[in-house]
Write an enzyme that holds these catalytic residues in place. Structure first.
Site, short mmCIF file in Angstrom:
data_model
loop_
_atom_site.label_atom_id
_atom_site.label_comp_id
_atom_site.label_asym_id
_atom_site.label_seq_id
_atom_site.Cartn_x
_atom_site.Cartn_y
_atom_site.Cartn_z
N SER A 597 0.85 -1.18 0.00
CA SER A 597 0.00 0.00 0.00
C SER A 597 0.90 1.25 0.00
O SER A 597 1.71 1.42 -0.90
CB SER A 597 -0.95 -0.04 1.19
OG SER A 597 -1.95 0.94 1.09
N HIS A 718 -7.79 -5.19 -0.86
CA HIS A 718 -6.72 -4.55 -0.11
C HIS A 718 -6.66 -5.00 1.35
O HIS A 718 -5.60 -4.99 1.96
CB HIS A 718 -6.92 -3.03 -0.15
CG HIS A 718 -5.69 -2.24 0.06
ND1 HIS A 718 -4.82 -1.92 -0.96
CD2 HIS A 718 -5.16 -1.69 1.17
CE1 HIS A 718 -3.83 -1.19 -0.48
NE2 HIS A 718 -4.01 -1.05 0.82
#
Length: 767
Positions: A597, A718
């Protein structure tokens, strides 16, 4: 130079062709090239073909790796997956959320794919004893394992449970309500409830929650935003919900909403995107004699400003003693605790109760009192517990709740199990002298501890449900390095105890993983990690960097690594890497960097700015095209962290480090593995596609020696994922790093170095 265990690579490791466009745009007078813009469209036939070819390339690489690992007791896929599963086999148990005689908590047994929510309650067939029931099980909802539990909140009486789930990694939460006694769904589904807190009104007939506006009411590119606070009547059609707050405010706002146990005080907070500023309002629902549970008070709360328009992060709540408590970094970057009268809540009325510590960062507090049973006078708090983090290591102290002063001597300090992390200080809503907290460190599985503040006695309240396997004997060393601008930055170095001499110095250079994040005020605190222990057990070194941009040293530390100062984060990372080399822990060819990320942006910057410093890179769900990042996923909400590419000066910040725009032809880039998830609605996989294509075209490295590879995964996003998927991904990431740093796949963990003479397993030493 090949790793010591490398075998001849098949000639099939050739990069698929990728069309390079001569696309150059004029952005505020800056000429910006974007040769792989076409890879932004996942549905285009050309993109699909390119992705399929990358899948084949990665499959060919995996065939080579699995063949050379063979039946190794350490690095074969089966052996490594088995060891990770053993290290994760203890499972997980969370702190209790009390509602009268019921307590709710999360638990994952060793083999379970997802954690479940459990309720423990008095057993009517056995007075004085408890019975436990699984209340919410994501696998029961979806046997395929692609549904994740995003949030849950029991009602104040504990007879109803609001919970949110999403599927396929999208994090697009759907809210439902179930009856705790029967397990039956009594309300929902309510969609568009992503990132929604829930505040129950006493009695369980209503709740406040957060929901986005319907898609047809907002522009298409804004459909992930435009949240509002709503009042919902249980069992009613969501279309009848009353909008309570949020209209006319920033479209990227995230809202918090809480309601006191008696239903009187409603607190709403708002922060624009991920900005480190939080506005707070409070409403007395019983003002002017109104019924706090009545329709008028609930639908039209008379909100008063607590802290609005300030450049500060503030969290507020009303304690059982009736005071308004404020955990804030206003005029205190490392945090302070203030109090006020909730009827006069503005900043001029605040009184600092616990002042800012010059080094440690305030994490949380807990008020401890005699409980409801003590009568009207028993609600006055008797102790105030304060949790701080000093260079990421937790400490808990005891204070007078009226003066804020720490108690003298041993009474003022809560002994902790080790040098690790305390998460949460949990008390009963009705009060009492008991406090629960979770503790973990680099070798200790998270465990719930109970503190009796009346006596000071502590005990393990809830251990993980599965067997805790013996971890390797390790030592944890705190390393300091000097960044480019002279700032001292720290890292935790985890290594086998038998890899160090008597003074704690490395006895040899070893394959090393350097992990970092450096953003959004997120702190990388000591925590149990099967990935870390598996790597260290096999003879490697694992390093966790504490970079500017994170929250390790408070808000000033965060701001020193955001917006125009973002390059500081990368300089910090490089400084730690150089220190590891200088001190003899590793060499550049044996050093891998790893991040996901925002941490994927970190390692993307590292590989394009200092390709000479790393032998391998694992870049997961990354941000990499910083010129166009805000056009995709949740990017618009991150402009306060990175900068806005539509503003010329801020575009210059972004172009200064954007990994996609720093790729240069003819450079030998490190071996790089991009791991992306097709369900990701936060960070679009286009970032990895574009940088992978650029690196494959530019690198002078031999694809057999230093490949640039893309690992795609569908059905996940995610955030959370099933345990088996986590293990499978980690196996491939660790094998990639071992392959390109030279950690030989030979010998059992015991043969890699005798732990018998190195001290007990899990030795925690910070030097």
């Amino acid at each position: 130079m090949k790793p010591a265990h490398a075998t001849s690579a098949p000639s099939s490791l050739a990069y698929p062709p990728a069309r390079r466009e001569d696309r150059v745009e004029d952005l505020h007078g800056r000429r910006v090239a974007d040769p792989y813009r076409w890879l932004e469209d996942p549905d285009a036939a050309e993109t699909s073909a390119w992705s399929a070819a990358q899948d084949e390339l990665y499959a060919a690489y995996r065939e080579r790796v699995t063949a050379q690992a063979g039946s190794s007791p350490v690095w074969s896929s089966d052996a490594l997956a088995g060891r990770l599963q053993e290290l994760l086999g203890a499972g997980f148990v969370g702190a209790p959320a009390w509602r009268g005689d019921r307590r709710f908590f999360m638990r994952r047994e060793g083999a379970q794919e997802h954690a479940v929510v459990v309720v423990a309650e008095p057993d009517p067939s056995a007075p004085g004893r408890e019975r436990e029931r699984v209340l919410i099980d994501p696998v029961a909802l979806d046997p395929a394992g692609t549904t994740t539990l995003d949030a849950w909140q029991p009602s104040k009486e504990g007879d109803l449970m609001a919970f949110q789930v999403s599927s396929g990694g999208t994090e697009e939460s759907v809210l439902r309500i179930l009856d705790v006694a029967t397990g039956e769904i009594v309300d929902g589904p309510i969609d568009r409830a992503r990132y929604s807190p829930v505040a129950w009104v006493p009695g369980g007939e209503h709740l406040f929650y957060v929901r986005r506006l319907p898609a047809e009411q907002v522009p298409e590119d804004e459909r992930q935003y435009h949240r509002r606070v709503w009042l919902h009547r249980v069992g009613a059609d969501p279309s009848e919900d009353v909008e309570v707050f949020g209209g006319g405010l920033d479209m990227t706002n995230y809202y918090g909403v809480t309601l006191t146990r008696d239903g009187r005080w409603l607190i709403i907070s708002a922060s624009a995107g991920t900005a480190p500023r939080t506005d707070v309002w409070i409403a007395d629902l019983a003002a002017d004699g109104r019924d706090p549970r009545g329709a008028e008070a609930l639908a039209d709360p008379r909100l008063v400003e607590v802290a609005v328009g300030l450049d500060a992060d503030t969290h507020a709540w009303v304690g059982r003693d009736g005071r308004l408590y404020l955990h804030t970094d206003l005029d205190a970057p490392r945090g302070r605790l203030a109090v006020a009268d909730p009827s006069c809540p503005g900043v001029p009325h605040w009184r600092t109760l616990v002042a800012e510590d010059p080094v440690a960062v305030l994490e949380g507090v807990a008020l401890v009192d005699a409980g409801d049973a003590a009568g009207p006078d028993g609600t006055r708090p008797e102790q105030l517990l304060v949790s701080r983090r000093r260079h990421t290591v937790s400490e808990v102290t005891v204070h007078d709740p009226h003066t804020g002063a720490q108690l003298d001597g041993p009474a003022g300090v809560v002994p902790l199990p080790g040098l690790g992390s305390v998460n949460g200080l949990v008390t009963r809503p009705e009060g009492g002298r008991e406090v629960w907290y979770s503790y973990t460190d680099h070798t200790t599985v998270p465990t719930i501890h109970l503190l009796d503040t009346a006596t000071g006695a502590q005990s393990v309240w809830a251990a993980p449900p599965g067997p805790v396997v013996e971890a390797p004997a390790v030592r944890v060393h705190q390393l300091e390095a000097t960044s480019k601008d002279g700032t001292t930055v720290r890292a935790m170095v985890v290594a086998r105890a038998d890899a160090l001499d008597a003074d704690g110095r490395p006895t040899a250079e070893r394959p090393t993983i350097l992990y970092g994040y450096g953003g959004f005020q997120i702190s990388l605190d000591p925590a149990y990690s099967a990935t870390t222990l598996a790597w260290v057990e096999a003879g490697g070194v694992y390093v966790v960097a504490q970079l500017r941009g994170g929250g390790e040293e408070g808000e000033e530390w965060h701001r020193a690594g955001r917006r125009g100062a973002k390059q500081n984060v990368f300089d910090d990372f490089h400084a730690i890497a150089e220190r590891l080399v200088a001190d003899g822990w590793t060499t550049p060819r044996q050093l891998a960097c790893w991040g996901g990320s925002n941490g994927g942006l970190l390692v993307g910057a590292a590989l394009t700015q200092r390709p000479d410093l790393f032998g391998a890179v694992v870049c997961s769900a990354p941000l990499l095209d910083m010129v166009r990042y805000q056009r995709f996923g949740l990017g618009t909400s991150w402009t306060d962290e990175y900068g806005d590419a539509d503003v010329p000066r801020e575009l210059d910040w972004l172009l200064g480090y954007s990994p996609y725009h720093r790729v240069a032809d003819g450079v030998e880039y490190p071996a790089t593995l991009f791991t992306v998830f097709e369900g990701d609605t936060r960070v679009d996989p286009l970032h990895a596609r574009k940088l992978a294509a650029a690196l494959q075209a530019a690198t002078s490295g031999d694809p057999h020696e230093r490949p640039v590879l893309v690992r795609r995964e569908t059905g996940v996003g995610h955030g959370g994922r099933a345990l088996s998927r986590t293990v499978a991904l980690t196996v491939e990431q660790l094998q990639f790093v071992a392959d390109h740093t030279g950690l030989a796949p030979a010998g059992t963990p015991q043969e890699a170095g005798s732990a018998g003479d190195a001290g007990h397993a899990g030795d925690q030493v910070v030097a």
